[in-house]
Design a protein around this motif. Structure first.
Motif, PDB file in Angstrom:
ATOM      1  N   ASP A  25    -112.448 -52.197  67.368  1.00 53.44           N
ATOM      2  CA  ASP A  25    -111.281 -51.452  67.872  1.00 53.44           C
ATOM      3  C   ASP A  25    -109.994 -52.212  67.492  1.00 53.44           C
ATOM      4  OD1 ASP A  25    -109.580 -49.706  69.208  1.00 53.44           O
ATOM      5  OD2 ASP A  25    -110.190 -50.291  71.218  1.00 53.44           O
ATOM      6  N   ARG A  26    -110.034 -53.545  67.651  1.00 53.19           N
ATOM      7  CA  ARG A  26    -108.864 -54.349  67.265  1.00 53.19           C
ATOM      8  C   ARG A  26    -108.521 -54.152  65.781  1.00 53.19           C
ATOM      9  NH1 ARG A  26    -109.095 -60.437  68.589  1.00 53.19           N
ATOM     10  NH2 ARG A  26    -111.196 -60.158  67.777  1.00 53.19           N
ATOM     11  N   GLU A  27    -109.552 -54.185  64.961  1.00 49.31           N
ATOM     12  CA  GLU A  27    -109.324 -54.052  63.518  1.00 49.31           C
ATOM     13  C   GLU A  27    -108.742 -52.674  63.172  1.00 49.31           C
ATOM     14  OE1 GLU A  27    -111.896 -54.513  59.553  1.00 49.31           O
ATOM     15  OE2 GLU A  27    -112.845 -55.416  61.301  1.00 49.31           O
ATOM     16  N   ALA A  28    -109.268 -51.650  63.848  1.00 44.99           N
ATOM     17  CA  ALA A  28    -108.774 -50.279  63.613  1.00 44.99           C
ATOM     18  C   ALA A  28    -107.309 -50.170  64.047  1.00 44.99           C
ATOM     19  CB  ALA A  28    -109.621 -49.279  64.385  1.00 44.99           C
ATOM     20  N   ARG A  29    -106.996 -50.778  65.173  1.00 43.32           N
ATOM     21  CA  ARG A  29    -105.621 -50.766  65.668  1.00 43.32           C
ATOM     22  C   ARG A  29    -104.690 -51.479  64.683  1.00 43.32           C
ATOM     23  NH1 ARG A  29    -104.965 -50.573  71.468  1.00 43.32           N
ATOM     24  NH2 ARG A  29    -106.806 -49.716  72.466  1.00 43.32           N
ATOM     25  N   ASN A  30    -105.148 -52.628  64.172  1.00 42.74           N
ATOM     26  CA  ASN A  30    -104.306 -53.375  63.233  1.00 42.74           C
ATOM     27  C   ASN A  30    -103.987 -52.540  61.998  1.00 42.74           C
ATOM     28  OD1 ASN A  30    -104.424 -55.549  64.947  1.00 42.74           O
ATOM     29  ND2 ASN A  30    -105.907 -56.715  63.738  1.00 42.74           N
ATOM     30  N   LEU A  31    -105.022 -51.857  61.501  1.00 41.53           N
ATOM     31  CA  LEU A  31    -104.819 -51.013  60.315  1.00 41.53           C
ATOM     32  C   LEU A  31    -103.817 -49.900  60.636  1.00 41.53           C
ATOM     33  CD1 LEU A  31    -105.636 -50.117  57.448  1.00 41.53           C
ATOM     34  CD2 LEU A  31    -107.576 -48.893  58.459  1.00 41.53           C
ATOM     35  N   PHE A  32    -103.999 -49.271  61.784  1.00 44.21           N
ATOM     36  CA  PHE A  32    -103.118 -48.184  62.196  1.00 44.21           C
ATOM     37  C   PHE A  32    -101.665 -48.689  62.330  1.00 44.21           C
ATOM     38  CE2 PHE A  32    -101.510 -45.679  65.992  1.00 44.21           C
ATOM     39  CZ  PHE A  32    -101.188 -44.545  65.267  1.00 44.21           C
ATOM     40  N   VAL A  33    -101.502 -49.836  62.971  1.00 43.37           N
ATOM     41  CA  VAL A  33    -100.153 -50.387  63.164  1.00 43.37           C
ATOM     42  C   VAL A  33     -99.503 -50.695  61.805  1.00 43.37           C
ATOM     43  CG1 VAL A  33     -98.874 -52.406  64.039  1.00 43.37           C
ATOM     44  CG2 VAL A  33    -100.534 -51.233  65.507  1.00 43.37           C
ATOM     45  N   ASN A  34    -100.299 -51.198  60.858  1.00 38.09           N
ATOM     46  CA  ASN A  34     -99.756 -51.447  59.511  1.00 38.09           C
ATOM     47  C   ASN A  34     -99.276 -50.154  58.871  1.00 38.09           C
ATOM     48  OD1 ASN A  34     -99.990 -54.187  59.468  1.00 38.09           O
ATOM     49  ND2 ASN A  34    -102.055 -54.169  58.599  1.00 38.09           N
ATOM     50  N   TRP A  35    -100.035 -49.111  59.055  1.00 34.91           N
ATOM     51  CA  TRP A  35     -99.635 -47.810  58.488  1.00 34.91           C
ATOM     52  C   TRP A  35     -98.355 -47.304  59.158  1.00 34.91           C
ATOM     53  CZ3 TRP A  35    -105.300 -45.577  58.540  1.00 34.91           C
ATOM     54  CH2 TRP A  35    -105.928 -45.926  57.332  1.00 34.91           C
ATOM     55  N   LEU A  36     -98.231 -47.551  60.462  1.00 36.49           N
ATOM     56  CA  LEU A  36     -97.004 -47.129  61.156  1.00 36.49           C
ATOM     57  C   LEU A  36     -95.797 -47.901  60.608  1.00 36.49           C
ATOM     58  CD1 LEU A  36     -98.127 -46.923  64.922  1.00 36.49           C
ATOM     59  CD2 LEU A  36     -97.957 -45.065  63.259  1.00 36.49           C
ATOM     60  N   ARG A  37     -96.028 -49.205  60.348  1.00 36.82           N
ATOM     61  CA  ARG A  37     -94.937 -50.055  59.827  1.00 36.82           C
ATOM     62  C   ARG A  37     -94.410 -49.526  58.497  1.00 36.82           C
ATOM     63  NH1 ARG A  37     -97.565 -55.046  61.638  1.00 36.82           N
ATOM     64  NH2 ARG A  37     -96.665 -55.349  63.698  1.00 36.82           N
ATOM     65  N   GLU A  38     -95.338 -49.062  57.657  1.00 46.56           N
ATOM     66  CA  GLU A  38     -94.937 -48.559  56.331  1.00 46.56           C
ATOM     67  C   GLU A  38     -93.968 -47.387  56.444  1.00 46.56           C
ATOM     68  OE1 GLU A  38     -99.212 -49.677  54.257  1.00 46.56           O
ATOM     69  OE2 GLU A  38     -98.556 -47.578  54.256  1.00 46.56           O
ATOM     70  N   LEU A  39     -94.005 -46.712  57.598  1.00 50.88           N
ATOM     71  CA  LEU A  39     -93.120 -45.548  57.782  1.00 50.88           C
ATOM     72  C   LEU A  39     -91.855 -45.903  58.563  1.00 50.88           C
ATOM     73  CD1 LEU A  39     -95.781 -42.810  58.644  1.00 50.88           C
ATOM     74  CD2 LEU A  39     -94.462 -43.024  56.536  1.00 50.88           C
ATOM     75  N   ASP A  40     -91.698 -47.215  58.819  1.00 48.57           N
ATOM     76  CA  ASP A  40     -90.519 -47.674  59.566  1.00 48.57           C
ATOM     77  C   ASP A  40     -90.416 -47.054  60.950  1.00 48.57           C
ATOM     78  OD1 ASP A  40     -89.512 -49.447  57.754  1.00 48.57           O
ATOM     79  OD2 ASP A  40     -88.419 -47.890  56.635  1.00 48.57           O
ATOM     80  N   LEU A  41     -91.544 -46.794  61.563  1.00 47.18           N
ATOM     81  CA  LEU A  41     -91.497 -46.240  62.912  1.00 47.18           C
ATOM     82  C   LEU A  41     -91.292 -47.375  63.907  1.00 47.18           C
ATOM     83  CD1 LEU A  41     -94.503 -43.753  62.669  1.00 47.18           C
ATOM     84  CD2 LEU A  41     -92.085 -43.291  62.285  1.00 47.18           C
ATOM     85  N   GLU A  42     -90.689 -47.040  65.023  1.00 51.40           N
ATOM     86  CA  GLU A  42     -90.581 -48.036  66.089  1.00 51.40           C
ATOM     87  C   GLU A  42     -91.946 -48.116  66.763  1.00 51.40           C
ATOM     88  OE1 GLU A  42     -88.491 -48.720  70.432  1.00 51.40           O
ATOM     89  OE2 GLU A  42     -88.034 -46.904  69.305  1.00 51.40           O
ATOM     90  N   ILE A  43     -92.527 -49.317  66.807  1.00 50.74           N
ATOM     91  CA  ILE A  43     -93.881 -49.455  67.350  1.00 50.74           C
ATOM     92  C   ILE A  43     -93.816 -49.973  68.781  1.00 50.74           C
ATOM     93  CG2 ILE A  43     -96.083 -50.664  67.075  1.00 50.74           C
ATOM     94  CD1 ILE A  43     -95.334 -50.642  63.990  1.00 50.74           C
ATOM     95  N   ILE A  44     -94.460 -49.251  69.657  1.00 54.34           N
ATOM     96  CA  ILE A  44     -94.461 -49.633  71.073  1.00 54.34           C
ATOM     97  C   ILE A  44     -95.923 -49.742  71.515  1.00 54.34           C
ATOM     98  CG2 ILE A  44     -93.772 -48.952  73.420  1.00 54.34           C
ATOM     99  CD1 ILE A  44     -91.784 -46.971  71.678  1.00 54.34           C
ATOM    100  N   ILE A  45     -96.262 -50.906  72.086  1.00 51.11           N
ATOM    101  CA  ILE A  45     -97.625 -51.074  72.621  1.00 51.11           C
ATOM    102  C   ILE A  45     -97.480 -51.331  74.114  1.00 51.11           C
ATOM    103  CG2 ILE A  45     -99.718 -52.488  72.544  1.00 51.11           C
ATOM    104  CD1 ILE A  45     -98.822 -53.057  69.549  1.00 51.11           C
ATOM    105  N   ASP A  46     -98.120 -50.505  74.925  1.00 55.04           N
ATOM    106  CA  ASP A  46     -97.927 -50.671  76.367  1.00 55.04           C
ATOM    107  C   ASP A  46     -99.036 -51.518  76.980  1.00 55.04           C
ATOM    108  OD1 ASP A  46    -100.076 -49.029  77.035  1.00 55.04           O
ATOM    109  OD2 ASP A  46     -98.829 -47.240  77.345  1.00 55.04           O
ATOM    110  N   GLU A  47     -98.940 -51.729  78.289  1.00 50.89           N
ATOM    111  CA  GLU A  47     -99.852 -52.654  78.982  1.00 50.89           C
ATOM    112  C   GLU A  47    -101.294 -52.134  79.044  1.00 50.89           C
ATOM    113  OE1 GLU A  47     -98.134 -52.933  82.912  1.00 50.89           O
ATOM    114  OE2 GLU A  47     -98.067 -50.762  83.087  1.00 50.89           O
TER     115      GLU A  47
END
Ligand code: GLV
Ligand code: MN
Ligand code: MN
Length: 415
Positions: free
Chosen positions: A40-62
């Motif tokens: 799950d961590r690895e999948a999240r990391n990949l997803f977050v990298n893809w979000l970064r490529e689009l210059d989206l503001e990334i928010i991770i909650d508690e």
């Protein structure tokens, strides 16, 4: 450009789905990626990298819910939210949940490359632990975020090894700072595979769910007496597994006893000490009951409780019923249901209204914001299994419907 001509990139969507399916992939082509596991961590990391490529503001909650936010021209307006989940069932499929997240990502990518601006902000989300398999109940991330589940109660839920949700979130590095609390949502869309046979059987492209069934989850504990299997006579035994077996058949019979419009399942069983030559002393098993009719669901649960209690008494076993979770049936917002239907038809896809028998984060979301889902066919109606399959063209069709619902709802325009 005329936005009516906008389409997602099927090849890119497929490539992303295939890349994601490598994380936790199983020999028979499925995915094993339980909530808050290393996978799950690895999948999240990949997803977050893809979000970064689009210059989206990334928010991770508690709760570890991951949001990618794209500014709107009227950025203070309530957002249009879309997403689903990246966790899977044990030996599960490549599409359940994942299509809703990566379909939404493909929508973002399509808007991005075509320089489409929207009045409302657009947010993509991956909800934590939708499946509820490793940690019960299901839909934890969206449940807390919408204020329907208590954060600390959720943090203390344990898996079979006694690991807690709160600690596992920290361990995988996804217990964020931000409070898990809803922001104003103008509309929520979730693209998903049907997970049932109807669309595939009838050759329909897009399912338009009117809502989601109500669900009851419980854990049942049976305690008998362990003993040597050889010298102990058959008379007078208190075999916990035999009592559980009778109870399980009662669960299967419940929908029939209640007059239909219901399904009931025992999916998980733990037998102790689980030895060939010991009479079983302790059994725990799960119960899942679903119906569109909340009243019937409640009556069904009560009826089952009395029936299994009687079985325990007759077999001289101690018995405990633990309520785990209950969610009422949720009708979706009529105007969004009609929007999905109309949009799919305009894109040239056949549609069918239906009810979702599977649970989705959209259940909780619909309690705080107008919500709708978009279904695409599951080949052979198989889901929560390794052979879960949907044609790439159907994935793209669903993503196109999502794209068009989203730009219309968020008031998009070409530059
Ligand atoms: C969610 O996957 C469910 O149990 O329907
Ligand atoms: Mn799902
Ligand atoms: Mn699922």
């Amino acid at each position: 450009m005329n936005l009516k001509n906008l389409r997602v990139n099927e090849h890119r969507l497929r490539t992303s789905l295939e890349k994601m399916a490598e994380i936790g992939q199983t020999p028979k082509g499925g995915v094993h990626r339980l909530a808050l596991s290393d996978e799950d961590r690895e999948a999240r990391n990949l997803f977050v990298n893809w979000l970064r490529e689009l210059d989206l503001e990334i928010i991770i909650d508690e709760l570890g819910n991951i949001f990618g936010r794209r500014r709107g021209e009227q950025d203070h307006f309530p957002a249009v939210l879309m997403g689903s989940h990246l966790d899977t069932q044990p030996q599960g499929g490549r599409f359940d949940g994942i299509l809703g997240v990566l379909g939404a990502l493909e929508v973002m990518r399509t808007l991005h490359e075509n320089k489409i601006k929207t009045e409302r902000p657009l947010v993509i989300v991956d909800w934590t632990n939708e499946e509820g398999s490793r940690f019960s109940p299901a839909m934890m991330g969206s449940g807390v975020w919408t204020g329907k589940l208590n954060r600390d109660w959720v943090y203390n839920r344990t898996d079979i090894k006694g690991k807690r949700v709160g600690e596992e979130l920290v361990r995988i590095g996804y217990r964020g700072e931000k409070e898990a609390k809803s922001f104003p949502v103008y509309a929520y869309f979730e693209l998903h595979i049907e997970q049932g046979p109807i669309l595939d059987k009838e050759g329909i492209k897009i399912g338009v769910p009117r809502g989601i069934v109500g669900i009851v989850w419980a854990d049942l504990f049976v305690e008998g007496q362990s003993n040597q299997v050889g010298p102990t006579p058959m008379e007078g035994r208190n075999d916990a597994l035999c009592a559980a077996a009778e109870m399980i058949l009662q669960v299967e019979k419940l929908p029939q006893d209640m007059g239909g419009n219901m399904v009931a399942t025992v999916g998980e069983i733990h037998n102790l000490p689980n030895s060939r030559n010991i009479i079983p002393g302790q059994v725990r098993f799960t119960v899942d009951i679903r119906s569109w009719d909340d009243e019937l669901l409640r009556r069904g649960k009560e009826y089952l409780q009395t029936q299994v209690q009687k079985i325990a008494e007759r077999r001289g076993c101690a018995f405990r019923w633990e309520d785990i979770w209950m969610i009422n049936h949720t009708p979706f917002a009529e105007e969004l249901v009609q929007l999905v239907k109309k949009t799919a038809a305009e894109l040239g896809y056949s549609t069918k209204e239906m009810v979702s028998g599977a649970g989705h984060d959209a259940s909780y979301l619909s309690q705080i914001a107008p919500t709708a889902m978009i279904f695409v066919p599951s080949i052979g109606g198989r889901s929560h299994v390794e052979v879960e399959e949907t044609k790439w063209a159907d994935c793209a069709a669903g993503a196109n419907v999502l794209l068009h619902c989203v730009w219309q709802t968020a008031a998009g325009r070409a530059e």
